[in-house]
Design an enzyme around this catalytic site. Structure first.
Site, mmCIF file in Angstrom:
data_model
loop_
_atom_site.group_PDB
_atom_site.id
_atom_site.type_symbol
_atom_site.label_atom_id
_atom_site.label_comp_id
_atom_site.label_asym_id
_atom_site.label_seq_id
_atom_site.Cartn_x
_atom_site.Cartn_y
_atom_site.Cartn_z
ATOM 1 N N ARG A 60 0.834 -1.215 0.000
ATOM 2 C CA ARG A 60 0.000 0.000 0.000
ATOM 3 C C ARG A 60 0.864 1.259 0.000
ATOM 4 O O ARG A 60 0.554 2.239 -0.656
ATOM 5 C CB ARG A 60 -0.938 -0.005 1.211
ATOM 6 C CG ARG A 60 -1.912 -1.176 1.169
ATOM 7 C CD ARG A 60 -3.047 -0.986 2.130
ATOM 8 N NE ARG A 60 -3.807 0.188 1.791
ATOM 9 C CZ ARG A 60 -4.271 1.071 2.678
ATOM 10 N NH1 ARG A 60 -4.010 0.915 3.957
ATOM 11 N NH2 ARG A 60 -4.970 2.090 2.292
ATOM 12 N N GLN A 92 -9.147 10.214 8.347
ATOM 13 C CA GLN A 92 -9.008 8.812 8.772
ATOM 14 C C GLN A 92 -8.066 8.085 7.816
ATOM 15 O O GLN A 92 -7.729 6.926 8.046
ATOM 16 C CB GLN A 92 -10.363 8.106 8.743
ATOM 17 C CG GLN A 92 -11.393 8.725 9.670
ATOM 18 C CD GLN A 92 -12.775 8.141 9.402
ATOM 19 O OE1 GLN A 92 -13.148 7.115 9.947
ATOM 20 N NE2 GLN A 92 -13.525 8.791 8.539
ATOM 21 N N ASN A 93 -7.675 8.756 6.748
ATOM 22 C CA ASN A 93 -6.880 8.095 5.717
ATOM 23 C C ASN A 93 -5.410 8.030 6.110
ATOM 24 O O ASN A 93 -4.881 8.944 6.736
ATOM 25 C CB ASN A 93 -7.025 8.822 4.382
ATOM 26 C CG ASN A 93 -8.455 8.798 3.881
ATOM 27 O OD1 ASN A 93 -9.247 7.976 4.341
ATOM 28 N ND2 ASN A 93 -8.792 9.687 2.963
ATOM 29 N N ASP A 95 -3.111 7.567 3.679
ATOM 30 C CA ASP A 95 -2.337 8.059 2.534
ATOM 31 C C ASP A 95 -1.881 9.491 2.813
ATOM 32 O O ASP A 95 -2.257 10.097 3.814
ATOM 33 C CB ASP A 95 -3.163 7.956 1.234
ATOM 34 C CG ASP A 95 -4.381 8.878 1.224
ATOM 35 O OD1 ASP A 95 -4.224 10.082 1.492
ATOM 36 O OD2 ASP A 95 -5.494 8.382 0.929
ATOM 37 N N HIS A 110 -5.819 8.090 12.177
ATOM 38 C CA HIS A 110 -5.568 6.647 12.089
ATOM 39 C C HIS A 110 -4.145 6.323 11.647
ATOM 40 O O HIS A 110 -3.884 5.220 11.174
ATOM 41 C CB HIS A 110 -6.586 5.992 11.135
ATOM 42 C CG HIS A 110 -7.977 5.934 11.687
ATOM 43 N ND1 HIS A 110 -9.082 5.603 10.931
ATOM 44 C CD2 HIS A 110 -8.453 6.159 12.943
ATOM 45 C CE1 HIS A 110 -10.173 5.638 11.702
ATOM 46 N NE2 HIS A 110 -9.822 5.982 12.906
ATOM 47 N N CYS A 118 8.261 2.218 16.298
ATOM 48 C CA CYS A 118 9.164 1.185 16.806
ATOM 49 C C CYS A 118 8.572 0.549 18.060
ATOM 50 O O CYS A 118 8.263 1.242 19.036
ATOM 51 C CB CYS A 118 10.534 1.786 17.121
ATOM 52 S SG CYS A 118 11.656 0.554 17.806
ATOM 53 N N GLY A 176 -16.721 11.598 2.356
ATOM 54 C CA GLY A 176 -16.228 10.296 1.894
ATOM 55 C C GLY A 176 -15.964 9.289 2.982
ATOM 56 O O GLY A 176 -14.979 8.553 2.916
ATOM 57 N N THR A 177 -16.842 9.236 3.964
ATOM 58 C CA THR A 177 -16.668 8.208 5.003
ATOM 59 C C THR A 177 -17.998 7.522 5.271
ATOM 60 O O THR A 177 -19.053 8.163 5.262
ATOM 61 C CB THR A 177 -16.035 8.796 6.289
ATOM 62 O OG1 THR A 177 -15.982 7.778 7.300
ATOM 63 C CG2 THR A 177 -16.775 10.001 6.809
ATOM 64 N N GLU A 204 -22.933 8.110 -1.238
ATOM 65 C CA GLU A 204 -24.239 7.561 -0.839
ATOM 66 C C GLU A 204 -24.459 7.960 0.611
ATOM 67 O O GLU A 204 -23.526 8.423 1.271
ATOM 68 C CB GLU A 204 -24.212 6.034 -0.959
ATOM 69 C CG GLU A 204 -23.131 5.436 -0.075
ATOM 70 C CD GLU A 204 -22.730 4.029 -0.459
ATOM 71 O OE1 GLU A 204 -23.318 3.469 -1.377
ATOM 72 O OE2 GLU A 204 -21.820 3.515 0.204
#
Ligand code: APR
Length: 234
Positions: A60, A92-93, A95, A110, A118, A176-177, A204
């Site tokens: 990823r 929450q992403n 990236d 997140h 570590c 978008g969540t 949606e």
């Protein structure tokens, strides 16, 4: 949209990166890139099969090199640069597309693919390489790195700062969540209880859609630039 906004909190999820080619989590088959979430996104899964988990996040992380910020990320970066009030973008992403678009007033609740944690010295380090071959920690040299990702059952980062921002917000926007994962899914109620306006921009209706004052349904790449234009244009 209420005029005279002075304090905005934005929550983003996987849907904002979908148009950049990064898969969302809750596809209809319940799998995430062909893996069960329990196997690749829990401490138990990591204890059971660390190679599987490290390989999964290595792939990823490598895939980020082929993804670019889309118009929704760019619009939020523009909001960050041009909105004179308070702003916090909570993603929450894992990236790095918000920051690559130029957003600064943001945090990753997140964790981040491009960060290593570590297990030996508990320090975090910027990270852009594979972990499968157990490289040494840049701080203590122990071969004990794990992805700096908040897995299910772990505490999300910077919750105090997020709740403080929600207490001050006069607008909370969720983008978008799916509203399926707490505590992020509860932010809308927190904001509402404190009398902020609440707006959802999603493909949606999300699970908590009825909690929002307004839901606009469509692609983030269309809806977010329109909304930002309306905020900045007055
Ligand atoms: N534009 C807007 N919304 C979209 C788009 C798009 N182009 N594509 C998909 N969506 C919506 C979907 O309809 C769905 O409601 O984005 C949402 C994505 O939901 P999830 O896949 O559940 O992702 P997210 O809500 O970010 O997941 C939350 O769960 O697995 C954990 O830690 C992980 O941060 C993640 C958390």
């Amino acid at each position: 949209m209420k005029s005279g906004l002075s304090n905005i909190v934005v929550l983003t999820g996987a849907g904002i990166s979908a148009e950049s080619g990064i898969d969302t989590f809750r596809a209809a088959d319940g799998l995430w890139e062909q893996h069960r979430i329990e196997d690749v996104a829990t401490p138990e899964g990591f204890a059971r099969d660390p190679d599987l988990v490290l390989r999964f996040y290595d792939m990823r992380r490598a895939a980020l090199a082929h993804a670019e910020p889309n118009p929704a990320h760019h619009a939020l970066a523009r909001l960050d640069q041009e909105f004179s009030g308070e702003l916090l973008i909570v993603t929450q992403n894992v990236d790095d597309l918000h920051e690559r678009a130029g957003a600064n007033r943001m945090l990753h609740m997140h964790g981040e693919l491009k960060s290593a944690l570590c297990l030996s010295c508990e320090m975090r380090s910027p990270w852009d390489a594979p972990m499968l071959d157990r490289p040494p920690c840049p701080v203590c040299a122990a071969p004990s790195l794990r992805p700096d990702i908040v897995w299910f059952g772990e505490m999300p980062y910077q919750m105090e700062r997020i709740y403080a921002a929600l207490r001050e917000a006069d607008l909370f926007v969720s983008i978008g969540t799916s509203g399926a994962v707490y505590p992020a899914a509860g932010f809308v109620r927190e904001a509402r209880d404190l009398r902020a306006q609440t707006l959802e921009l999603n493909l949606e209706r999300s699970e908590g859609s009825h909690w929002f004052d307004e839901s606009r349904l469509g692609r983030a790449g269309d809806l977010v630039p329109q909304w930002v234009e309306a905020v900045l244009g007055g």
